[in-house]
Design a protein around this motif. Structure first.
Motif, mmCIF file in Angstrom:
data_model
loop_
_atom_site.group_PDB
_atom_site.id
_atom_site.type_symbol
_atom_site.label_atom_id
_atom_site.label_comp_id
_atom_site.label_asym_id
_atom_site.label_seq_id
_atom_site.Cartn_x
_atom_site.Cartn_y
_atom_site.Cartn_z
ATOM 1 N N ARG A 242 0.824 -1.201 0.000
ATOM 2 C CA ARG A 242 0.000 0.000 0.000
ATOM 3 C C ARG A 242 0.866 1.262 0.000
ATOM 4 O O ARG A 242 0.581 2.228 -0.717
ATOM 5 C CB ARG A 242 -0.915 -0.028 1.225
ATOM 6 C CG ARG A 242 -1.946 1.121 1.250
ATOM 7 C CD ARG A 242 -1.622 2.138 2.334
ATOM 8 N NE ARG A 242 -2.649 3.141 2.464
ATOM 9 C CZ ARG A 242 -3.078 3.632 3.608
ATOM 10 N NH1 ARG A 242 -2.582 3.166 4.746
ATOM 11 N NH2 ARG A 242 -3.970 4.599 3.640
ATOM 12 N N ALA A 243 1.954 1.239 0.802
ATOM 13 C CA ALA A 243 2.841 2.401 0.854
ATOM 14 C C ALA A 243 3.527 2.634 -0.490
ATOM 15 O O ALA A 243 3.564 3.767 -1.005
ATOM 16 C CB ALA A 243 3.885 2.213 1.951
ATOM 17 N N TYR A 244 4.061 1.575 -1.081
ATOM 18 C CA TYR A 244 4.729 1.708 -2.376
ATOM 19 C C TYR A 244 3.728 2.149 -3.457
ATOM 20 O O TYR A 244 4.012 3.018 -4.281
ATOM 21 C CB TYR A 244 5.364 0.386 -2.787
ATOM 22 C CG TYR A 244 6.585 -0.006 -1.977
ATOM 23 C CD1 TYR A 244 7.238 0.908 -1.153
ATOM 24 C CD2 TYR A 244 7.083 -1.303 -2.026
ATOM 25 C CE1 TYR A 244 8.347 0.555 -0.413
ATOM 26 C CE2 TYR A 244 8.202 -1.678 -1.273
ATOM 27 C CZ TYR A 244 8.822 -0.744 -0.477
ATOM 28 O OH TYR A 244 9.916 -1.099 0.252
ATOM 29 N N GLY A 245 2.536 1.525 -3.436
ATOM 30 C CA GLY A 245 1.528 1.882 -4.434
ATOM 31 C C GLY A 245 1.035 3.304 -4.264
ATOM 32 O O GLY A 245 0.834 4.030 -5.249
ATOM 33 N N LEU A 246 0.848 3.718 -3.019
ATOM 34 C CA LEU A 246 0.412 5.090 -2.763
ATOM 35 C C LEU A 246 1.464 6.077 -3.241
ATOM 36 O O LEU A 246 1.137 7.126 -3.838
ATOM 37 C CB LEU A 246 0.142 5.272 -1.268
ATOM 38 C CG LEU A 246 -0.419 6.614 -0.802
ATOM 39 C CD1 LEU A 246 -1.773 6.870 -1.449
ATOM 40 C CD2 LEU A 246 -0.554 6.628 0.716
ATOM 41 N N GLY A 247 2.736 5.741 -3.011
ATOM 42 C CA GLY A 247 3.805 6.609 -3.496
ATOM 43 C C GLY A 247 3.821 6.706 -5.009
ATOM 44 O O GLY A 247 4.075 7.779 -5.582
ATOM 45 N N ALA A 248 3.524 5.599 -5.682
ATOM 46 C CA ALA A 248 3.528 5.603 -7.149
ATOM 47 C C ALA A 248 2.309 6.329 -7.712
ATOM 48 O O ALA A 248 2.409 7.035 -8.722
ATOM 49 C CB ALA A 248 3.564 4.158 -7.664
ATOM 50 N N ILE A 249 1.147 6.163 -7.070
ATOM 51 C CA ILE A 249 -0.079 6.757 -7.592
ATOM 52 C C ILE A 249 -0.188 8.234 -7.249
ATOM 53 O O ILE A 249 -0.521 9.073 -8.103
ATOM 54 C CB ILE A 249 -1.309 6.000 -7.036
ATOM 55 C CG1 ILE A 249 -1.321 4.558 -7.554
ATOM 56 C CG2 ILE A 249 -2.606 6.709 -7.440
ATOM 57 C CD1 ILE A 249 -2.357 3.678 -6.882
ATOM 58 N N VAL A 250 0.096 8.583 -6.006
ATOM 59 C CA VAL A 250 -0.099 9.960 -5.541
ATOM 60 C C VAL A 250 1.224 10.705 -5.374
ATOM 61 O O VAL A 250 1.325 11.891 -5.669
ATOM 62 C CB VAL A 250 -0.887 9.970 -4.210
ATOM 63 C CG1 VAL A 250 -1.182 11.403 -3.770
ATOM 64 C CG2 VAL A 250 -2.180 9.178 -4.343
ATOM 65 N N GLY A 251 2.275 10.015 -4.890
ATOM 66 C CA GLY A 251 3.572 10.643 -4.632
ATOM 67 C C GLY A 251 4.101 10.234 -3.269
ATOM 68 O O GLY A 251 3.342 9.836 -2.385
ATOM 69 N N VAL A 252 5.417 10.358 -3.085
ATOM 70 C CA VAL A 252 6.046 9.957 -1.823
ATOM 71 C C VAL A 252 5.510 10.794 -0.660
ATOM 72 O O VAL A 252 5.410 10.312 0.468
ATOM 73 C CB VAL A 252 7.580 10.078 -1.928
ATOM 74 C CG1 VAL A 252 8.252 9.767 -0.591
ATOM 75 C CG2 VAL A 252 8.116 9.144 -3.002
ATOM 76 N N GLY A 253 5.144 12.035 -0.932
ATOM 77 C CA GLY A 253 4.592 12.881 0.122
ATOM 78 C C GLY A 253 3.329 12.296 0.728
ATOM 79 O O GLY A 253 3.063 12.496 1.923
ATOM 80 N N ALA A 254 2.542 11.558 -0.061
ATOM 81 C CA ALA A 254 1.331 10.935 0.455
ATOM 82 C C ALA A 254 1.665 9.871 1.495
ATOM 83 O O ALA A 254 0.935 9.691 2.475
ATOM 84 C CB ALA A 254 0.522 10.321 -0.690
ATOM 85 N N VAL A 255 2.777 9.163 1.287
ATOM 86 C CA VAL A 255 3.211 8.162 2.263
ATOM 87 C C VAL A 255 3.542 8.845 3.582
ATOM 88 O O VAL A 255 3.200 8.363 4.667
ATOM 89 C CB VAL A 255 4.420 7.371 1.737
ATOM 90 C CG1 VAL A 255 4.851 6.305 2.736
ATOM 91 C CG2 VAL A 255 4.108 6.741 0.388
ATOM 92 N N GLY A 256 4.204 9.998 3.493
ATOM 93 C CA GLY A 256 4.518 10.759 4.692
ATOM 94 C C GLY A 256 3.269 11.261 5.396
ATOM 95 O O GLY A 256 3.212 11.285 6.631
ATOM 96 N N ALA A 257 2.247 11.642 4.625
ATOM 97 C CA ALA A 257 1.002 12.114 5.233
ATOM 98 C C ALA A 257 0.316 11.004 6.018
ATOM 99 O O ALA A 257 -0.173 11.212 7.137
ATOM 100 C CB ALA A 257 0.069 12.652 4.150
ATOM 101 N N VAL A 258 0.269 9.810 5.441
ATOM 102 C CA VAL A 258 -0.346 8.672 6.131
ATOM 103 C C VAL A 258 0.425 8.343 7.399
ATOM 104 O O VAL A 258 -0.155 8.101 8.460
ATOM 105 C CB VAL A 258 -0.418 7.446 5.196
ATOM 106 C CG1 VAL A 258 -0.829 6.198 5.977
ATOM 107 C CG2 VAL A 258 -1.393 7.708 4.057
ATOM 108 N N ARG A 259 1.746 8.329 7.289
ATOM 109 C CA ARG A 259 2.557 8.043 8.469
ATOM 110 C C ARG A 259 2.366 9.121 9.533
ATOM 111 O O ARG A 259 2.338 8.838 10.737
ATOM 112 C CB ARG A 259 4.020 7.935 8.066
ATOM 113 C CG ARG A 259 4.991 7.728 9.217
ATOM 114 C CD ARG A 259 4.728 6.435 9.955
ATOM 115 N NE ARG A 259 5.614 6.288 11.098
ATOM 116 C CZ ARG A 259 5.342 5.560 12.170
ATOM 117 N NH1 ARG A 259 4.200 4.901 12.264
ATOM 118 N NH2 ARG A 259 6.209 5.477 13.161
#
Length: 432
Positions: A242-259
């Motif tokens: 989910r983290a890798y896919g979210l980074g690919a679909i939305v951007g690495v910043g989205a992974v940081g937002a979830v975290r």
């Protein structure tokens, strides 16, 4: 060194004494996880505040990768330990701990090499963080193995002291990392301080991890260990995908937002994780002493966690924006939008952990494996499907829906397992 007294030697304690002992073990579980979570929380907050949302996303990718490796180790080494060696005589416990901790150390060394090679090959911003994680994995996994070993023996105080040692060692390590100012430096600081605590765990227990007996341990526990391996990896692997896919679909910043949103729930997650350290050993004790009470125990456990999660999430909605910005810096704006769905997801997970603990205590590895595979598939599809439809917020709502649905399946499986055991009451517990 004085042998450690286990709960197996106290099986005939009076009811009041047994209740006090249970409360004591749960309290040490909460205290231990509080000590562990504080160190993780401080590292996460510092990276979020100092290095920005993109660097925090890189740190989060390394973090979820560690979670996958950690769950490999737990599935093969410590999960069978807590199911089969909680509350057994001291000699049996010590022999099992030597073999299981050696297995954890071996897993850390093997997967650490893989992680190091991957980091060196990736390069860029992500590669150094993964290479640093690979170097630190043996110490990180051994420290975690000591925690579960102590809780299996009913000695949560030793696990707590071990995590305090980790936190104290983290202070000078973070000072050095702050001067370097990179994600890799913080990963190294975090792992090096854990390695110090792992060394102290040897002094606490007086048990030397037997790496050469890891193969024997895997063979002895194969009926549980490999199913728990798949179950655990599907859980953490789903988070990683989910983290890798979210980074690919939305951007690495989205992974940081979830975290960042998960960090806001950090104190409650500390409670959830602290209880998880003792839920399976305690459920195993309930099964041995009063099997008819296992279902009620699991319901109280899961329901209590779900209710507490909802209360904490409601409190977060009242936090002033200025205070949130002070804590998370630039990450606050994007993380605050995810509070409601992340809270619902955590509440669903808390409810499900009660049933999961019951299935583990029953040794119903096939049922728990099937349920976890279903839950993981829902998690990935909900998280990535939601991201494709509505970005970061959509991903959070998709995960919340998936987690609540999976919780219902966990409880259906526990009900079936309890009925099956009532018809055929043959325990699957082995202590030698």
């Amino acid at each position: 060194m004085t042998p450690m007294t286990t709960e197996g030697e106290k099986a005939k304690a009076p009811p009041g004494s047994a209740r006090r002992a249970l409360v004591g073990r749960l309290s040490w579980g909460l205290a231990d996880q509080a000590a562990s979570s504080v160190s993780n929380f401080v590292v996460g907050i510092y990276v979020a505040r100092s290095l920005g949302v993109t660097a925090f996303g890189v740190f989060s990718l390394a973090w979820v990768t560690y979670g996958v490796v950690l769950n490999v180790s737990r599935g093969l080494a410590t999960d069978p330990l807590v199911v089969r060696f909680s509350g057994v005589p001291d000699a049996s416990w010590r022999g099992a701990v030597a073999r299981s901790s050696g297995t954890a150390l071996g897993v850390g060394a093997a997967l650490g090499v893989v992680c190091l090679a991957a980091g060196l090959g990736l390069g860029g911003r992500v590669g150094p963080a993964f290479a640093a994680l690979g170097v630190m994995l043996p110490g990180l996994l051994l420290q975690d193995a000591w925690r579960f070993s102590f809780f299996a023996a009913g000695a949560g105080r030793k696990a707590f002291v071990n995590d305090v040692v980790w936190g104290v060692a983290l202070v000078p390590a973070m000072v050095v990392a702050a001067r370097v100012g990179s994600v890799a430096a913080f990963v190294l600081a975090w792992g090096a301080s854990a390695t110090v605590a792992a060394g102290y765990g040897y002094l606490q227990s007086g048990i030397r991890p037997r790496l050469t007996e890891a193969r024997g341990w895997l063979r002895e526990q194969s009926d549980l260990g490999y199913r728990y391996l798949v179950e655990n990896v599907s859980l953490s692997g789903a988070s990683q995908l989910r983290a890798y896919g979210l980074g690919a679909i939305v951007g690495v910043g989205a992974v940081g937002a979830v975290r960042g949103a998960e960090l806001l729930l950090g104190p409650f997650l500390a409670v959830l994780m602290g209880l998880s350290l003792v839920t399976v050993p305690e459920a195993a004790r309930v099964l041995r002493r009063a099997p008819q009470r296992l279902g009620k125990f699991c319901l109280l456990l899961g329901g209590g966690q779900a209710g507490a999660a909802l209360l904490w999430g409601g409190a977060l909605l009242l936090v002033p924006g200025r205070l949130g910005q002070f804590v998370l810096g630039d990450v606050w704006h994007s993380a605050s939008e995810l509070i409601v769905p992340v809270t619902l997801g955590v509440a669903g997970a808390g409810l499900g952990t009660g049933a999961a603990a019951g299935l583990r205590a029953l040794g119903a590895a096939r049922r728990s494996l099937r349920t976890q595979l279903f839950a993981s598939a829902c998690y990935v599809s909900g998280g990535l499907g939601g991201a494709a439809v509505a970005g970061t917020v959509g991903s959070a709502w998709g995960v919340a829906a998936a987690t609540v649905s999976a919780s219902a399946v966990w409880w259906l499986q526990l009900r079936s397992a309890l009925r099956e055991r009532h018809r055929n009451p043959i325990p699957e517990v082995r202590t030698s």
